[in-house]
Design a protein around this motif. Sequence first.
Motif, PDB file in Angstrom:
ATOM      1  N   ASN A   1     -32.959  56.882   9.971  1.00 10.75           N
ATOM      2  CA  ASN A   1     -33.418  58.272  10.041  1.00 10.75           C
ATOM      3  C   ASN A   1     -33.441  58.965   8.679  1.00 10.75           C
ATOM      4  N   GLY A   2     -33.234  58.202   7.609  1.00  8.82           N
ATOM      5  CA  GLY A   2     -33.333  58.764   6.270  1.00  8.82           C
ATOM      6  C   GLY A   2     -32.120  59.554   5.827  1.00  8.82           C
ATOM      7  N   VAL A   3     -30.968  59.239   6.397  1.00 10.43           N
ATOM      8  CA  VAL A   3     -29.736  59.955   6.056  1.00 10.43           C
ATOM      9  C   VAL A   3     -28.746  58.962   5.459  1.00 10.43           C
ATOM     10  N   ILE A   4     -28.159  59.358   4.332  1.00 14.66           N
ATOM     11  CA  ILE A   4     -27.137  58.518   3.698  1.00 14.66           C
ATOM     12  C   ILE A   4     -25.776  58.972   4.217  1.00 14.66           C
ATOM     13  N   PRO A   5     -25.095  58.141   4.994  1.00  7.95           N
ATOM     14  CA  PRO A   5     -23.788  58.554   5.530  1.00  7.95           C
ATOM     15  C   PRO A   5     -22.765  58.746   4.409  1.00  7.95           C
ATOM     16  N   ASN A   6     -21.978  59.803   4.520  1.00  8.98           N
ATOM     17  CA  ASN A   6     -20.887  60.051   3.575  1.00  8.98           C
ATOM     18  C   ASN A   6     -19.704  59.173   3.924  1.00  8.98           C
TER      19      ASN A   6
ATOM     20  N   ARG B   1     -15.910  52.600   5.238  1.00  5.08           N
ATOM     21  CA  ARG B   1     -15.736  53.803   4.419  1.00  5.08           C
ATOM     22  C   ARG B   1     -16.291  55.041   5.109  1.00  5.08           C
ATOM     23  N   SER B   2     -17.361  54.866   5.891  1.00  2.67           N
ATOM     24  CA  SER B   2     -18.002  56.018   6.538  1.00  2.67           C
ATOM     25  C   SER B   2     -17.246  56.503   7.766  1.00  2.67           C
ATOM     26  N   GLY B   3     -16.504  55.605   8.397  1.00  8.01           N
ATOM     27  CA  GLY B   3     -15.814  55.972   9.630  1.00  8.01           C
ATOM     28  C   GLY B   3     -16.730  55.941  10.851  1.00  8.01           C
ATOM     29  N   LEU B   4     -17.970  55.515  10.666  1.00  3.65           N
ATOM     30  CA  LEU B   4     -18.925  55.427  11.769  1.00  3.65           C
ATOM     31  C   LEU B   4     -18.903  54.021  12.357  1.00  3.65           C
ATOM     32  N   SER B   5     -19.517  53.871  13.517  1.00  7.55           N
ATOM     33  CA  SER B   5     -19.732  52.523  14.033  1.00  7.55           C
ATOM     34  C   SER B   5     -20.878  51.904  13.238  1.00  7.55           C
ATOM     35  N   GLN B   6     -20.979  50.600  13.284  1.00  4.80           N
ATOM     36  CA  GLN B   6     -22.065  49.917  12.568  1.00  4.80           C
ATOM     37  C   GLN B   6     -23.418  50.394  13.076  1.00  4.80           C
ATOM     38  N   GLU B   7     -23.543  50.564  14.381  1.00  3.95           N
ATOM     39  CA  GLU B   7     -24.801  51.014  14.968  1.00  3.95           C
ATOM     40  C   GLU B   7     -25.162  52.420  14.485  1.00  3.95           C
ATOM     41  N   ALA B   8     -24.179  53.324  14.500  1.00  2.00           N
ATOM     42  CA  ALA B   8     -24.429  54.695  14.054  1.00  2.00           C
ATOM     43  C   ALA B   8     -24.789  54.718  12.567  1.00  2.00           C
ATOM     44  N   TYR B   9     -24.116  53.891  11.778  1.00  2.01           N
ATOM     45  CA  TYR B   9     -24.398  53.825  10.340  1.00  2.01           C
ATOM     46  C   TYR B   9     -25.850  53.404  10.106  1.00  2.01           C
TER      47      TYR B   9
END
Length: 108
Positions: free
Chosen positions: A40-45, A26-34
């Motif tokens: 880092n305390g950020v909730i990916p959109n 859903r985020s469109g990120l890689s698993q590592e980036a997610y």
Amino acid sequence: MRKRNISVITRLNKKEQQHLKALVKRSGLSQEAYIRHLINGVIPNDAPSPDYFRMMKELHVIGNNLNQIASKAHRLNVIDVQEYDKAVRLFEKTVKDITNAVITPKKY
């Protein structure tokens, strides 16, 4: 040379793995980036729809057209500069607000 050379192995059960995969997809990120976002305390959109990018492209074209109109109007002195500048600032703020609402991840 990689900046991140430390690997971490995490064991998940099938349900956890499926949930992680769904969130990553859903985020469109890689698993590592997610996972790095979460650390880092950020909730990916969720990744925005293709319509978002099409609409933002159109808004940028409109902004560019406004700049061209303003340039000509300033040269011909046929525009209320303060009103125009106020409207353009509002337009730019709106585009920025839309981008922040859709793209920018939220801190915990």
